[in-house]
Design an enzyme around this catalytic site. Structure first.
Site, mmCIF file in Angstrom:
data_model
loop_
_atom_site.group_PDB
_atom_site.id
_atom_site.type_symbol
_atom_site.label_atom_id
_atom_site.label_comp_id
_atom_site.label_asym_id
_atom_site.label_seq_id
_atom_site.Cartn_x
_atom_site.Cartn_y
_atom_site.Cartn_z
ATOM 1 N N HIS A 43 11.295 -15.009 -19.970
ATOM 2 C CA HIS A 43 12.787 -15.272 -19.753
ATOM 3 C C HIS A 43 13.409 -15.682 -20.980
ATOM 4 O O HIS A 43 14.395 -16.669 -21.034
ATOM 5 C CB HIS A 43 13.169 -16.254 -18.845
ATOM 6 N N GLY A 127 7.091 -2.994 -8.489
ATOM 7 C CA GLY A 127 7.421 -4.217 -8.423
ATOM 8 C C GLY A 127 6.475 -5.186 -8.406
ATOM 9 O O GLY A 127 6.351 -6.370 -8.003
ATOM 10 N N GLY A 129 5.327 -6.543 -11.289
ATOM 11 C CA GLY A 129 5.522 -7.555 -12.746
ATOM 12 C C GLY A 129 5.084 -6.866 -13.990
ATOM 13 O O GLY A 129 4.981 -7.355 -14.792
ATOM 14 N N LEU A 130 4.812 -5.238 -13.989
ATOM 15 C CA LEU A 130 4.219 -4.872 -15.056
ATOM 16 C C LEU A 130 5.212 -3.856 -15.571
ATOM 17 O O LEU A 130 4.932 -2.883 -16.354
ATOM 18 C CB LEU A 130 2.762 -3.931 -14.679
ATOM 19 N N SER A 131 6.404 -4.047 -15.180
ATOM 20 C CA SER A 131 7.623 -3.191 -15.543
ATOM 21 C C SER A 131 7.354 -1.710 -15.399
ATOM 22 O O SER A 131 7.546 -0.841 -16.335
ATOM 23 C CB SER A 131 7.539 -3.415 -17.053
ATOM 24 N N SER A 132 7.244 -1.357 -14.205
ATOM 25 C CA SER A 132 7.064 0.016 -13.730
ATOM 26 C C SER A 132 8.623 0.618 -14.054
ATOM 27 O O SER A 132 8.689 1.718 -14.464
ATOM 28 C CB SER A 132 6.918 0.204 -12.479
ATOM 29 N N GLU A 165 19.588 -0.222 -17.019
ATOM 30 C CA GLU A 165 19.225 -1.214 -16.072
ATOM 31 C C GLU A 165 20.402 -2.356 -15.865
ATOM 32 O O GLU A 165 20.710 -2.792 -14.861
ATOM 33 C CB GLU A 165 17.968 -1.993 -16.610
ATOM 34 N N ASP A 177 11.071 -4.878 -22.089
ATOM 35 C CA ASP A 177 10.199 -4.079 -21.148
ATOM 36 C C ASP A 177 10.318 -2.696 -22.010
ATOM 37 O O ASP A 177 9.209 -2.098 -22.077
ATOM 38 C CB ASP A 177 10.534 -4.109 -19.698
ATOM 39 N N TYR A 226 17.205 -13.239 -10.543
ATOM 40 C CA TYR A 226 17.046 -13.266 -11.888
ATOM 41 C C TYR A 226 18.336 -13.210 -12.753
ATOM 42 O O TYR A 226 18.601 -13.981 -13.654
ATOM 43 C CB TYR A 226 16.487 -11.867 -12.115
HETATM 44 C C1 GLA Z 1 11.923 -8.640 -16.800
HETATM 45 C C2 GLA Z 1 13.022 -8.253 -17.766
HETATM 46 C C3 GLA Z 1 12.740 -8.679 -18.884
HETATM 47 C C4 GLA Z 1 12.400 -10.209 -19.199
HETATM 48 C C5 GLA Z 1 11.395 -10.654 -18.006
HETATM 49 C C6 GLA Z 1 11.203 -12.045 -18.213
HETATM 50 O O1 GLA Z 1 10.616 -8.233 -16.999
HETATM 51 O O2 GLA Z 1 13.053 -6.764 -17.653
HETATM 52 O O3 GLA Z 1 13.720 -8.252 -19.953
HETATM 53 O O4 GLA Z 1 13.622 -10.769 -18.994
HETATM 54 O O5 GLA Z 1 11.869 -10.157 -17.057
HETATM 55 O O6 GLA Z 1 10.594 -12.654 -19.303
#
Ligand code: GLA
Length: 372
Positions: A43, A127, A129-132, A165, A177, A226
């Protein structure tokens, strides 16, 4: 952690046969992009701070072929099928927005995308947390760039994903990401200065091993929490008359801000300092110092930023009890994954025992990967 070329080839070959099964012909373009873990710096990206993500050896493959008409038809092994008219992209509140967001942003930048069929296949937990989502966006931009001979590089691919996004999808995320997925290299971390968008590869020392556990609790960024956190950090920065990156974590003006703005600002200011400390610790192969910063990051995310969950807190505690050097939620929080830092050779076992103890009390966590 570098993945064998043959292994990536096998993933792409599966995606190609999925495309053939869905559309009855060969794809003319194929491209991949990886997911990421964030080692530290959570964040902070959307506040112009520092982040330290690393790509993971789990990829999304996009395959595509030209078609007639005005539509993009998309089919995904994991998500389903859909179609939309190019140039008339609208928010649907579903996964299709990631695809339509990309074509919309490409057009806005003057890149011409015509009718086509697209297939998406991912190895990443959705979903988790690995930025799919960033992997999907970057793989798709790359495949469309190949198919329509668009002139864009990895940085622009990241920018297109980021704009998609923030635009059609409606999640006001930072650029971490997409940059990790497009510019990052397997086996290395990537220090990003999000105010200048400059990047620097950071070697991962042999002394440490990393493991990732999926908590089994799903998150969804477009859900308001978020965006609310982001808005709170902006209000905190505005109240302090600058950017949070310039604020010292011990600045008494932070504590004087109304709750929760003071805590939000404190998290960002202290997290930026932790990223720079982590880069130094990794440079010194000092796993203990790195682990302590990772622990401090989790505590700050849980208590000052309020984005942890009871499951992530419990998993972090269990990982430390099993001998981890540090553990923290990775990604946006509100569910998703836990990162474990361990001495080389111990990560896999610590992650396995952490999951075993957690699931013994009714959890559904799983070890997703270990690095290297
Ligand atoms: C998600 C967002 C990122 C970042 C993180 C938190 O992954 O896509 O840009 O803000 O949350 O660090």
């Amino acid at each position: 952690m570098a993945r064998a070329v043959s292994d990536v080839d096998a993933a792409v070959a599966r995606a190609v046969s999925d495309f053939e099964a869905a559309f009855g012909r060969r794809p003319e373009a194929r491209a991949t992009a990886p997911g990421r873990i964030n080692l530290i710096g959570e964040h902070t990206d959307y506040t112009g701070g520092y982040v330290l993500p690393a790509p993971v050896p789990l990829i999304t493959t996009a395959t595509a072929a030209k078609a007639s008409g005005r539509e993009l038809r998309v089919c995904s092994s994991e998500l389903g099928s859909a179609s939309f008219v190019l140039g008339a992209e609208r928010r649907t509140g579903t996964w299709v927005d990631y695809v339509a967001g990309v074509t919309h942003e490409l057009a806005a930048r003057g890149h011409r995308v015509a009718a086509c069929d697209v297939h998406l296949r991912t190895e990443l937990p959705l979903g988790g947390g690995l930025s799919s989502s960033a992997a999907l966006e970057v793989a798709l931009v790359r495949a469309l760039a190949q198919l329509f001979e668009l002139d864009l590089d990895d940085r622009e691919a990241a920018a297109v994903g980021h704009d998609a996004e923030n635009g059609l999808v409606g999640a006001h995320t930072g650029v971490m990401d997409q940059l990790a997925a497009s510019v990052g290299r397997q086996g290395e971390a990537l220090l990003i200065d999000c105010s200048t968008i400059t990047t620097q590869p950071i070697a991962l020392p042999k002394a440490i091993e990393l493991a990732v556990i999926d908590s089994g609790v799903r998150h969804r960024l477009a859900g308001g929490a978020y965006n609310l956190r982001r808005a709170e950090t902006e209000r905190a920065a505005a109240a302090l008359g600058g950017t949070l990156r310039e604020i010292d974590p011990s600045d008494p003006r932070l504590a004087a801000l109304p709750d929760p703005l003071g805590r939000r600002g404190l998290h960002v200011a202290s997290e930026n300092a932790r990223v720079l400390g982590a880069v130094a610790a990794l440079g010194n192969s000092d796993g203990e110092a790195f682990g302590n910063l990772v622990d401090a990051s989790h505590a700050s995310l849980a208590h000052a930023f309020d984005v942890s969950t009871p499951e992530l807190d419990r998993l972090a505690e269990l990982a430390r009890e099993q001998g981890a050097l540090g553990a923290r939620l990775t990604g946006a929080g509100f569910g998703g994954s836990l990162l474990i830092v361990a001495q080389a050779g111990r990560g896999r076992e610590i992650a396995r025992r952490t999951v075993e103890k957690f699931n013994a009390r009714g959890g559904c966590a799983a070890v997703v990967l270990t690095l290297p």
